[in-house]
Design an enzyme around this catalytic site. Structure first.
Site, mmCIF file in Angstrom:
data_model
loop_
_atom_site.group_PDB
_atom_site.id
_atom_site.type_symbol
_atom_site.label_atom_id
_atom_site.label_comp_id
_atom_site.label_asym_id
_atom_site.label_seq_id
_atom_site.Cartn_x
_atom_site.Cartn_y
_atom_site.Cartn_z
ATOM 1 C CD GLN A 66 -12.844 9.744 -0.030
ATOM 2 O OE1 GLN A 66 -12.279 9.863 1.959
ATOM 3 N NE2 GLN A 66 -13.543 9.108 -0.179
ATOM 4 N NE ARG A 67 -7.959 7.785 -5.625
ATOM 5 C CZ ARG A 67 -8.450 6.045 -5.955
ATOM 6 N NH1 ARG A 67 -8.110 5.206 -5.164
ATOM 7 N NH2 ARG A 67 -8.490 6.269 -7.508
ATOM 8 C CG ASP B 155 -5.487 4.653 1.720
ATOM 9 O OD1 ASP B 155 -6.090 5.553 1.360
ATOM 10 O OD2 ASP B 155 -5.119 2.952 0.948
ATOM 11 N NE ARG C 85 -7.234 -1.045 -0.212
ATOM 12 C CZ ARG C 85 -6.014 -1.001 -1.078
ATOM 13 N NH1 ARG C 85 -5.119 -1.046 -1.539
ATOM 14 N NH2 ARG C 85 -7.328 -0.786 -2.673
ATOM 15 C CB THR D 158 -1.186 5.648 -0.625
ATOM 16 O OG1 THR D 158 -2.778 5.496 -0.346
ATOM 17 C CG2 THR D 158 -0.476 5.896 0.870
ATOM 18 C CG HIS E 137 -13.084 6.276 -6.824
ATOM 19 N ND1 HIS E 137 -14.329 5.463 -6.535
ATOM 20 C CD2 HIS E 137 -11.724 5.777 -6.566
ATOM 21 C CE1 HIS E 137 -14.088 4.316 -6.801
ATOM 22 N NE2 HIS E 137 -12.535 4.503 -6.245
ATOM 23 C CD GLU F 153 -0.933 -3.037 0.957
ATOM 24 O OE1 GLU F 153 -1.489 -2.302 1.149
ATOM 25 O OE2 GLU F 153 0.073 -4.189 1.603
ATOM 26 C CD GLU G 234 -11.798 2.680 2.023
ATOM 27 O OE1 GLU G 234 -12.975 3.327 0.888
ATOM 28 O OE2 GLU G 234 -11.232 2.469 1.510
HETATM 29 O O1 F6P Z 1 -5.380 3.296 -2.087
HETATM 30 C C1 F6P Z 1 -6.156 4.253 -2.181
HETATM 31 C C2 F6P Z 1 -7.779 3.969 -2.384
HETATM 32 O O2 F6P Z 1 -8.101 5.625 -2.383
HETATM 33 C C3 F6P Z 1 -8.685 3.803 -0.737
HETATM 34 O O3 F6P Z 1 -8.138 4.573 0.134
HETATM 35 C C4 F6P Z 1 -9.253 3.278 -1.299
HETATM 36 O O4 F6P Z 1 -9.963 1.897 -0.495
HETATM 37 C C5 F6P Z 1 -8.420 2.741 -3.031
HETATM 38 O O5 F6P Z 1 -7.905 2.793 -3.130
HETATM 39 C C6 F6P Z 1 -9.944 2.696 -3.728
HETATM 40 O O6 F6P Z 1 -9.426 1.519 -4.959
HETATM 41 P P1 F6P Z 1 -10.111 1.430 -6.331
HETATM 42 O O7 F6P Z 1 -9.237 3.359 -7.022
HETATM 43 O O8 F6P Z 1 -9.676 0.921 -7.337
HETATM 44 O O9 F6P Z 1 -11.464 1.815 -6.594
#
Ligand code: F6P
Length: 373
Positions: A296-297, A139, A183, A137, A294, A115, A244
């Site tokens: 998770q990704r 999300d 998010r 994303t 993090h 976004e 979250e």
């Molecule tokens: O938008 C991806 C995301 O992993 C969200 O799920 C999470 O809220 C956010 O980024 C976390 O942000 P940052 O990587 O800046 O800590």
């Protein structure tokens, strides 16, 4: 056909598995049109403060990138429309981005992001910068597309943890709360909760009631003394997945701190711990919480993210070659049953794709509708 001979590619926002395959797909397909690709480091920051010579990305250089998680170009949450000065003031530096795009000899920019990153691309497009967007994303909350890169890998990662959380919870007879990213969208929590067979799934789209959560726990786990007696017919534990961004009807969003990023977002986090404490205080059950954060990704992209990434990147190259700017690659369905098209990049502005509660969420059972949980 466009006259584009050189295109820059950047990745912005949270890193996600699928970005490197998308860069590979872009480079490979662009090469068939005789279009060179330059890498821009660290999202929009790389066009505010560009490297003197952005790296040329050719087929040899990106050949093995399809297997890499994260982004080999680096990322940032830089917003050139609200750039932070050393005095802490936010100023509009978007004209500098447009000037740097010209100075670097880039005929267009392929922006891969969510976004925020694509929102910047949309606004730059209105200023005459030629952009093509690629949706990314974990999300999965972007409007205008069924798929966003990273979602499938994050789903796999979260599902594995939910599954693994079962043995400690079962052995000790506690309530395990798993806090999942996403998010303000509950897609990742809902799908991973179903795949990992959590007992309750709490999502931002439907504020929950603590009383109802506790009632479900009592129904499932019964009297803790009976649990000690190890009734084989009765589960001794429960797993709750909480997004979250989920919040109680009489509560509010839980954030890590009071700060906001350049796009105005607070960092969400902490609802899992709040919930676990309330379970311990207001039910007879012990509880633990784990915020997955993090990782998770993290890790290599799943098969879906590799395929979707390469397809998205290749489609972006075709858009550049055809001179179709101000557009975002969009998927209907997921590979292999997937149709790609282009939608106006402004589609991402102002609205999010969230869980359709009416269709997919059982507000009584706090679970996915239609699967009998
Ligand atoms: O938008 C991806 C995301 O992993 C969200 O799920 C999470 O809220 C956010 O980024 C976390 O942000 P940052 O990587 O800046 O800590």
């Amino acid at each position: 056909m466009s006259e584009a001979k050189r295109v820059g590619v950047l990745t912005g926002g949270g890193d996600a598995p699928g970005l490197n395959p998308a860069i590979k797909g872009l480079v490979y397909r662009a090469s068939e049109f005789g279009i060179e690709v330059s890498g821009v480091y660290d999202g929009w920051r790389g066009l505010l403060d560009p490297a003197p010579e952005p790296p040329a990305l050719d087929r040899e250089r990106v050949r093995r990138w399809d297997r890499d998680g994260g982004t080999n170009l680096g990322s940032s949450r830089t917003n050139p429309f609200k750039s932070l000065t050393p005095d802490g003031e936010r100023i509009d530096r978007s004209e500098e981005v447009a000037a740097n795009v010209r100075r670097l000899g880039l005929d267009a920019v392929v922006a891969m992001g969510g976004e925020d990153t694509l929102g910047v691309a949309a606004r730059l497009s209105e200023k005459g910068v030629r952009v093509v967007g690629v949706p990314k994303t974990i999300d999965k909350d972007l409007a205008g597309t069924d798929y966003t890169l990273g979602f499938d890998t994050a789903l796999r990662n979260v599902t594995e943890v939910i599954e693994r959380s079962r043995t400690p919870a079962g052995s000790h007879g506690w309530v395990q709360v798993i806090e999942v990213m996403g998010r303000h969208a509950g897609h990742l929590a809902l799908w991973s909760g179903v795949a990992g067979q959590a007992d309750l799934i709490l999502i931002p789209e439907h504020p929950f009631r603590y009383e109802k959560v506790f009632r479900h726990l009592r129904e499932r786990m019964g009297d803790p003394d009976a649990a000690v007696a190890r009734d084989p017919e009765r589960p001794r534990y429960s797993v709750i997945v909480v997004a979250e961004g989920a919040y109680a009807e009489d509560g509010e969003l839980v954030t890590v701190d009071d700060r906001h990023d350049a796009f105005g977002h607070a960092r969400l986090g902490g609802i899992g711990e709040v919930l676990a404490r309330r379970v311990m205080a207001e039910t007879p059950f012990d509880a633990r919480s784990a915020a997955l954060g993090h990782p998770q990704r993290g890790g290599p992209p799943s098969a879906i993210d590799r395929v979707m990434g390469m397809m998205f990147g290749a489609r972006a190259a075709e858009a550049v070659a055809a001179g179709e700017f101000g557009m975002m690659v969009s998927a209907r369905g997921i590979a292999p049953a997937c149709e790609l098209s282009l939608v106006e990049i402004t589609t991402v502005l102002g609205k999010l794709n969230t869980v359709d509660v009416e269709r997919h969420y059982d507000t009584e059972r706090y679970h996915m509708k239609g699967i009998g949980m």
